[in-house]
Design a protein around this motif. Sequence first.
Motif, PDB file in Angstrom:
ATOM      1  N   TYR A  98       0.847  -1.194   0.000  1.00 32.20           N
ATOM      2  CA  TYR A  98       0.000   0.000   0.000  1.00 32.20           C
ATOM      3  C   TYR A  98       0.882   1.243   0.000  1.00 32.20           C
ATOM      4  N   ASN A  99       0.283   2.395  -0.354  1.00 30.56           N
ATOM      5  CA  ASN A  99       1.021   3.655  -0.339  1.00 30.56           C
ATOM      6  C   ASN A  99       0.617   4.498   0.864  1.00 30.56           C
ATOM      7  N   GLU A 100       1.148   5.712   0.972  1.00 29.17           N
ATOM      8  CA  GLU A 100       0.905   6.533   2.156  1.00 29.17           C
ATOM      9  C   GLU A 100      -0.539   6.997   2.270  1.00 29.17           C
ATOM     10  N   LYS A 101      -1.278   6.960   1.188  1.00 31.71           N
ATOM     11  CA  LYS A 101      -2.696   7.312   1.238  1.00 31.71           C
ATOM     12  C   LYS A 101      -3.554   6.134   1.680  1.00 31.71           C
ATOM     13  N   GLY A 102      -2.928   4.967   1.867  1.00 31.10           N
ATOM     14  CA  GLY A 102      -3.656   3.789   2.299  1.00 31.10           C
ATOM     15  C   GLY A 102      -4.249   2.977   1.163  1.00 31.10           C
ATOM     16  N   SER A 103      -3.955   3.355  -0.062  1.00 32.37           N
ATOM     17  CA  SER A 103      -4.489   2.619  -1.212  1.00 32.37           C
ATOM     18  C   SER A 103      -3.698   1.339  -1.431  1.00 32.37           C
ATOM     19  N   ILE A 104      -4.413   0.221  -1.503  1.00 28.31           N
ATOM     20  CA  ILE A 104      -3.766  -1.051  -1.810  1.00 28.31           C
ATOM     21  C   ILE A 104      -3.368  -1.039  -3.284  1.00 28.31           C
ATOM     22  N   ILE A 105      -2.115  -1.358  -3.561  1.00 25.70           N
ATOM     23  CA  ILE A 105      -1.618  -1.342  -4.933  1.00 25.70           C
ATOM     24  C   ILE A 105      -1.983  -2.659  -5.606  1.00 25.70           C
ATOM     25  N   CYS A 106      -2.725  -2.547  -6.683  1.00 25.18           N
ATOM     26  CA  CYS A 106      -3.268  -3.745  -7.348  1.00 25.18           C
ATOM     27  C   CYS A 106      -2.510  -4.033  -8.646  1.00 25.18           C
ATOM     28  N   SER A 107      -2.571  -5.280  -9.044  1.00 17.99           N
ATOM     29  CA  SER A 107      -1.957  -5.706 -10.301  1.00 17.99           C
ATOM     30  C   SER A 107      -2.723  -6.900 -10.841  1.00 17.99           C
ATOM     31  N   GLU A 108      -2.918  -6.913 -12.133  1.00 18.54           N
ATOM     32  CA  GLU A 108      -3.598  -8.057 -12.755  1.00 18.54           C
ATOM     33  C   GLU A 108      -2.749  -9.322 -12.672  1.00 18.54           C
ATOM     34  N   GLN A 109      -1.465  -9.147 -12.407  1.00 19.02           N
ATOM     35  CA  GLN A 109      -0.558 -10.296 -12.311  1.00 19.02           C
ATOM     36  C   GLN A 109      -0.266 -10.689 -10.858  1.00 19.02           C
ATOM     37  N   ASP A 110      -1.084 -10.209  -9.928  1.00 15.53           N
ATOM     38  CA  ASP A 110      -0.854 -10.548  -8.522  1.00 15.53           C
ATOM     39  C   ASP A 110      -1.339 -11.981  -8.270  1.00 15.53           C
ATOM     40  N   PHE A 111      -0.404 -12.877  -8.073  1.00 15.39           N
ATOM     41  CA  PHE A 111      -0.763 -14.289  -7.913  1.00 15.39           C
ATOM     42  C   PHE A 111      -0.603 -14.783  -6.475  1.00 15.39           C
ATOM     43  N   ALA A 112      -0.555 -13.858  -5.503  1.00 12.07           N
ATOM     44  CA  ALA A 112      -0.423 -14.269  -4.107  1.00 12.07           C
ATOM     45  C   ALA A 112      -1.707 -14.929  -3.613  1.00 12.07           C
ATOM     46  N   ILE A 113      -1.559 -15.960  -2.792  1.00  7.76           N
ATOM     47  CA  ILE A 113      -2.693 -16.639  -2.171  1.00  7.76           C
ATOM     48  C   ILE A 113      -2.766 -16.196  -0.713  1.00  7.76           C
TER      49      ILE A 113
END
Length: 332
Positions: free
Chosen positions: A265-280
């Motif tokens: 996340y960034n300092e504004k609290g926004s979770i950084i998203c990605s279409e390639q995020d493969f974490a479980i």
Amino acid sequence: MCAQVREYHRINQHRKGAEQGMEGTDKKQQRLAYVARRYYLDHQKQSDIAKEMGVSRPMVSRMLSEARALGVVEITVHEPDSQVAGLFSRFCRMYALKGGRAIEEAGSDRLTNRRLSQGAAELLQDLKTCRLGVGWGYFVGQLVGWLEENPQPESSVQEICPLVGNAGFPIRNYHSNENVRLLAQYLGASPHFLYLPALPESLDEKQILCSTELYHQICKVWEQMDTALVNISNYPSTPDFASVARYGNRLQEQRACGRLLAYYYNEKGSIICSEQDFAIQIPREVLKRCANVVGVCSANTSVRALRGALYSGCFTHIVARNGLIQELLEEA
């Protein structure tokens, strides 16, 4: 007529006497205030004040006592615990938190982390945690170590589950199932395990793994949690290979400042998203539905990481050292 004159003189003398008494009281209080100012504010010794005023030292001591008795001097003692409590209450109000723990720093990061571990364990008891979800990271390993030395088999915790899959690298703090097994042992609880990797090889592999019965079972356990314990970590100066594979340059571009579970996340609290995020890991929307989400900051967690975590809206409780909380409030 004479009686009226006498009465007039009597009233007039009484009035003058009262005025003189008031004047005398004012002078006395001014004198007491002067002595008190010299002693409490100018830090002069009683013997020096006595010489200055031409009186004895015991007389100065009596004057200081009288000044306190008459309210000329008021002494307020701020107990350390009450100051910390007031500071933490302000912190909770500012960020709409339900509560948590402000922990006094020790002489080293290792000792401070032990105190933070104890504070987290005590908070779980205060919350009457029954079904606990646990993340991964450095602090979780510290908590396991503290509970190993201070087991609590009579705790309120009945079930424990991991919030993220197992890491494929040999760092104990990121072996979710092993941490859960040990925590269950030390807390007298029953463990649930997630036999899936935290970081599969690809997005396609994640989709396959998340369609299995193993994943569906842990999803049901996540929905039943009443408390989640999540480590708030700093964003590393050099992202690891898996993060680069998941996000490319997006973490740098969006100025990531911290991590909770495997989310950045960034300092504004926004979770950084990605279409390639493969974490479980536990979905964010499921985590936010949990009644109590406790964010724990280790001894080296930065102000940037804590601020961003608070703005994310994920947390209901925070466990952190006093200095970190105070620094954040001073910035605000």
